[in-house]
Structures are given as structure tokens and as C-alpha cells.
Design a protein around this motif. Structure first.
Motif, PDB file in Angstrom:
ATOM      1  N   ILE A  83      46.618  19.572  63.395  1.00 22.02           N
ATOM      2  CA  ILE A  83      47.433  20.778  63.500  1.00 22.02           C
ATOM      3  C   ILE A  83      48.625  20.733  62.548  1.00 22.02           C
ATOM      4  N   LYS A  94      48.680  22.943  59.365  1.00 23.17           N
ATOM      5  CA  LYS A  94      48.799  24.397  59.447  1.00 23.17           C
ATOM      6  C   LYS A  94      50.209  24.837  59.056  1.00 23.17           C
ATOM      7  N   ARG A 132      53.140  27.964  57.973  1.00 20.83           N
ATOM      8  CA  ARG A 132      53.644  29.326  57.912  1.00 20.83           C
ATOM      9  C   ARG A 132      54.642  29.419  56.756  1.00 20.83           C
ATOM     10  N   ASP A 150      50.259  32.919  57.159  1.00 17.45           N
ATOM     11  CA  ASP A 150      50.119  32.164  58.405  1.00 17.45           C
ATOM     12  C   ASP A 150      48.734  31.541  58.493  1.00 17.45           C
ATOM     13  N   HIS A 164      47.700  29.628  60.808  1.00 16.17           N
ATOM     14  CA  HIS A 164      47.240  29.576  62.198  1.00 16.17           C
ATOM     15  C   HIS A 164      46.281  30.725  62.502  1.00 16.17           C
ATOM     16  N   ASN A 165      46.307  31.754  61.678  1.00 19.88           N
ATOM     17  CA  ASN A 165      45.438  32.914  61.899  1.00 19.88           C
ATOM     18  C   ASN A 165      44.321  33.012  60.872  1.00 19.88           C
ATOM     19  N   GLU A 203      61.926  20.167  71.530  1.00 18.46           N
ATOM     20  CA  GLU A 203      61.482  21.235  72.418  1.00 18.46           C
ATOM     21  C   GLU A 203      62.625  21.738  73.291  1.00 18.46           C
ATOM     22  N   GLU A 253      59.022  26.021  68.831  1.00 18.74           N
ATOM     23  CA  GLU A 253      57.875  26.838  69.233  1.00 18.74           C
ATOM     24  C   GLU A 253      57.288  27.569  68.039  1.00 18.74           C
ATOM     25  N   PHE A 254      58.148  27.982  67.117  1.00 24.06           N
ATOM     26  CA  PHE A 254      57.704  28.782  65.978  1.00 24.06           C
ATOM     27  C   PHE A 254      56.712  28.032  65.093  1.00 24.06           C
ATOM     28  N   THR A 255      56.789  26.712  65.062  1.00 26.72           N
ATOM     29  CA  THR A 255      55.881  25.938  64.197  1.00 26.72           C
ATOM     30  C   THR A 255      54.446  25.921  64.700  1.00 26.72           C
ATOM     31  N   LYS A 256      54.252  26.116  66.003  1.00 28.49           N
ATOM     32  CA  LYS A 256      52.934  25.952  66.636  1.00 28.49           C
ATOM     33  C   LYS A 256      52.333  24.579  66.334  1.00 28.49           C
ATOM     34  N   GLY A 257      53.206  23.575  66.188  1.00 30.16           N
ATOM     35  CA  GLY A 257      52.742  22.226  65.904  1.00 30.16           C
ATOM     36  C   GLY A 257      52.540  21.926  64.440  1.00 30.16           C
TER      37      GLY A 257
END
Length: 381
Positions: free
Chosen positions: A76, A79, A81, A92, A94-95, A191, A199-203
Motif C-alpha cells: 500500500i 500508492k 496522491r 490518485d 488509490h482509484n 493517527e 487518514e488522507f494518505t490511506k496508508g
């Protein structure tokens, strides 16, 4: 084998030094790594590393550690952004299914370091050994450390980073300021301490561009965030600013002025209770550097060719240095150690210069007026 019955001292227990020690021990070499950290449990900072085919990943394969690597890498983390200075998403991964950088798998420095440490024979690493000086003795070197101890080695390899204390025994070439300075920040328990940006990183990781400035950050497996805020400026601008980088209020005040026009959402990096800052002017060694080969001393990694972090090449080139030097010292193709080192250094200087050139070009793009547009075009293709 050229290094049979030779004592080898590697000064510096980073990725390059540990990789080299592993590869030499696989050929039954007598090697010690002298590391300034007090022990292996000292908190490891630094960004997540992406290892490349032909260099970092190749080093892990040759070291017989590729399965261990894939047991600890973080898919992850690749990934990404891309955002503007207002944190508006422009690209992005992630999408979009597969990440652009998925062919460059990422791993945190701490587990990578542990994999390498665990592969070495007991007591290979001599902790709390901060190199101070050395003088020639017989055909080798007598090394002295800050804790008062000393050691003899027939061959010394400098792997002690961009501010290497061993390098001056080999080269007097001074590093060149790149025109870019960055502030590194590390936030633990992110966190809780930087919840929205965490949270914005999504990991994964985030890259932001605007006003000829850059902010990049990502999460690590230990729950921390490392971020950098980089910008064009005079070499000593932060030093002359009088900022106490242990005082987060002073750093925050600087950021609000220096990054005027960036949204308030970035302030979370500077206002939490567990953030630590390090100012880092970025340097590189001249692309045409050279030195006279010695029979009992050489260098690898940042000690030989430090460079800014804007192409992800530093650790990879360093690990390639390790396996190419190990190969030259153990493949029985050279008549003596000096000839082997000479062959290695000529190739290493060429590779280091190419990686540095790529990094400097990336640095210029990422801090240009059209950085966001150029990076979106690059990743979109």
C-alpha cells in the motif's frame, strides 16, 4: 580470494554497509561493521524506501534475502496522491488499480535494517563505535572511535553517509549545495497527533506542489509519519534564520510565512505534541569527481556520492555499490586488491554521476513554477 586472511572494517551500519557485510560474509570474509548508534534498538528515522530492479532488489537477491524482503514490504505504501497546495487531489492511485511505482516495492527502513542485521554473524556489528580518526599502520589502518576503543583493519570501507568522516582520507572534493533546502519532520503516533493528514494518505504517500515549493509525506508501518517541506533558497538560510528547530512554535511561525498561500490543513504537521524537526540543506558531489585509488581504502553510498532525495536513487545506488564492490573483491578476476578497487571505483563514479544528474533534474522540475502540471503529465503517462 583477494581478501582471504584480510581484516575488513566497514565504517557505517546503514543499508550500504550492512549489505556489503552480508555479501562478504557469504564468501567467508573477516568483516566488522563499526556503527555509531549505541545499539540496534535506537529509533530509526527516514522515509520508506522503494527498491529498484538492478540495484536495491538485486542486492537483496544476491544476499539471499529477497523472500525476507517480500515478507516485510508494504504494497500500500506505493500508492500515491498528487495534490496542490490546498490539498486538492489531482491524481490518485488509490482509484486507479495498479500503482505507478508498484514495480518499485516499498519497505520501511527499520524492517529492512533488521533483515540485514539478522543475516549477519553474531557480533559483526560493533555498536557505539563513532569513528574519529585513523592512521596508516603496516599495510592497513588503525581506527579510533569516540568511546576510546580502537581497531586494526587491512581494508577500510567508508559507508558512513553524506557527512563521512572517512572520506577525507581518500578525497578532498567538497560537496556542492544543490540550491534546495528541506525541513524533515517526524511525527510519532500520527493517527492521534496528525489525524486528518494521516487518514488522507490511506496508508500511501502524498506529494504536493505549489509556489516553487514541495511537501511530501507518507505513513510507516510503526504508525509514524515522515514529511519534508523543501524549497529553493540560499545555502545557509535556515542557519541564519535563528530558528530553534527543537521549538515547534518557532518552526510553525517560519512555515506560515515561508509557505504563505498553502492551506491551513498543512498546519497539523506543526501543531501536534510529538513532532521532531531536522533542517537539511541538500548537497551532492561534483559529477566529474575523481580520486587516486588506494589499496586499503574505498567508499560506497552517500559517502561517495550523496544526492538529494528527489529521485529515490540514493539507497538503491548505495546497495548496488555494495554488491559490485563485493563482486570485485571476491570474484578472483583481479591481480590485487588495488586493481579490484580501481575497477569498482571507476564504474561506481559513473553510476553515481548518472543518478545524481537524474536527481538534480527532478529537483528542478519539482521546484519549478509548473511543477504540478509537469508531475501530473509524468504520472498520467
Amino acid at each position: 580470494m583477494l581478501i582471504q586472511n584480510k581484516r575488513i572494517a566497514i565504517v557505517g551500519g546503514g543499508m550500504a554497509g550492512l549489505t556489503l557485510a552480508r555479501l562478504l560474509q557469504m564468501q567467508n570474509a573477516d568483516v566488522k561493521v563499526y556503527e555509531r548508534d549505541v545499539n540496534r534498538d535506537v529509533r530509526v528515522q527516514g522515509s520508506t524506501l522503494d527498491l529498484h530492479e538492478g540495484s536495491g532488489l538485486e542486492a537483496m537477491k544476491r544476499a539471499g534475502l529477497i523472500d525476507e524482503f517480500y515478507a516485510h514490504y508494504r504494497p500500500i505504501a506505493s500508492k500515491m496522491r498528487i495534490v496542490d497546495k490546498s490539498l486538492q487531489i489531482k491524481f490518485d492511485e488509490h482509484n486507479s488499480g495498479k500503482a505507478f511505482s508498484e514495480h518499485r516495492p516499498e519497505i520501511d527502513r527499520a524492517p529492512l535494517r533488521n533483515i540485514l542485521l539478522n543475516s549477519l554473524k553474531p557480533d559483526t556489528v560493533v555498536w557505539d563505535s563513532h569513528f574519529v580518526s585513523m592512521e596508516k599502520q603496516n599495510n592497513g589502518w588503525h581506527l579510533h572511535f569516540k568511546n576510546g576503543t580502537s581497531a586494526y583493519a587491512d581494508l577500510v570501507i567508508a559507508a558512513d553517509g553524506a557527512k563521512s568522516r572517512v572520506r577525507p582520507y581518500l578525497s578532498t572534493e567538497s560537496p556542492v549545495y544543490s540550491g534546495i533546502t528541506l525541513i524533515e519532520g517526524n511525527i510519532y503516533h500520527a493517527e492521534n497527533n496528525a489525524a486528518k493528514l494521516f487518514e488522507f494518505t490511506k496508508g500511501g504517500k502524498v506529494m504536493a506542489f505549489g509556489n516553487e515549493q514541495f511537501i511530501g509525506y507518507g505513513t510507516k508501518g510503526d504508525g509514524s509519519i515522515m514529511f519534508v517541506a523543501s524549497f529553493k533558497g540560499p545555502e545557509n538560510s535556515l542557519e541564519q534564520s535563528g530558528i530553534d528547530f527543537k521549538n515547534k512554535e518557532q518552526v510553525f511561525a517560519w512555515f506560515k510565512v515561508a509557505y504563505a498561500g498553502w492551506s491551513d490543513e498543512w498546519h497539523e504537521f506543526f501543531t501536534n505534541d510529538d513532532v521532531h524537526f531536522i533542517p537539511r540543506p541538500q548537497y551532492y558531489f561534483p559529477l566529474n569527481q575523481t580520486w587516486e585509488t588506494q589499496e586499503n581504502l574505498t567508499m560506497i553510498g552517500d559517502a561517495a556520492h550523496c544526492m538529494p532525495p528527489f529521485a529515490g536513487e540514493g539507497a538503491n545506488v548505495a546497495m548496488q555499490d555494495a554488491f559490485e564492490l563485493a563482486e570485485c573483491l571476491t570474484n578472483n578476476k583481479f591481480r590485487d586488491i588495488k586493481t579490484a578497487i580501481s575497477h569498482f571505483e571507476k564504474q561506481m563514479i559513473i553510476r553515481g554521476a548518472a543518478a545524481t544528474q537524474e536527481t538534480l533534474e527532478n529537483s528542478e522540475i519539482m521546484h519549478s513554477k509548473t511543477a504540478l502540471e509537469q508531475m501530473l503529465i509524468f504520472f498520467s503517462h
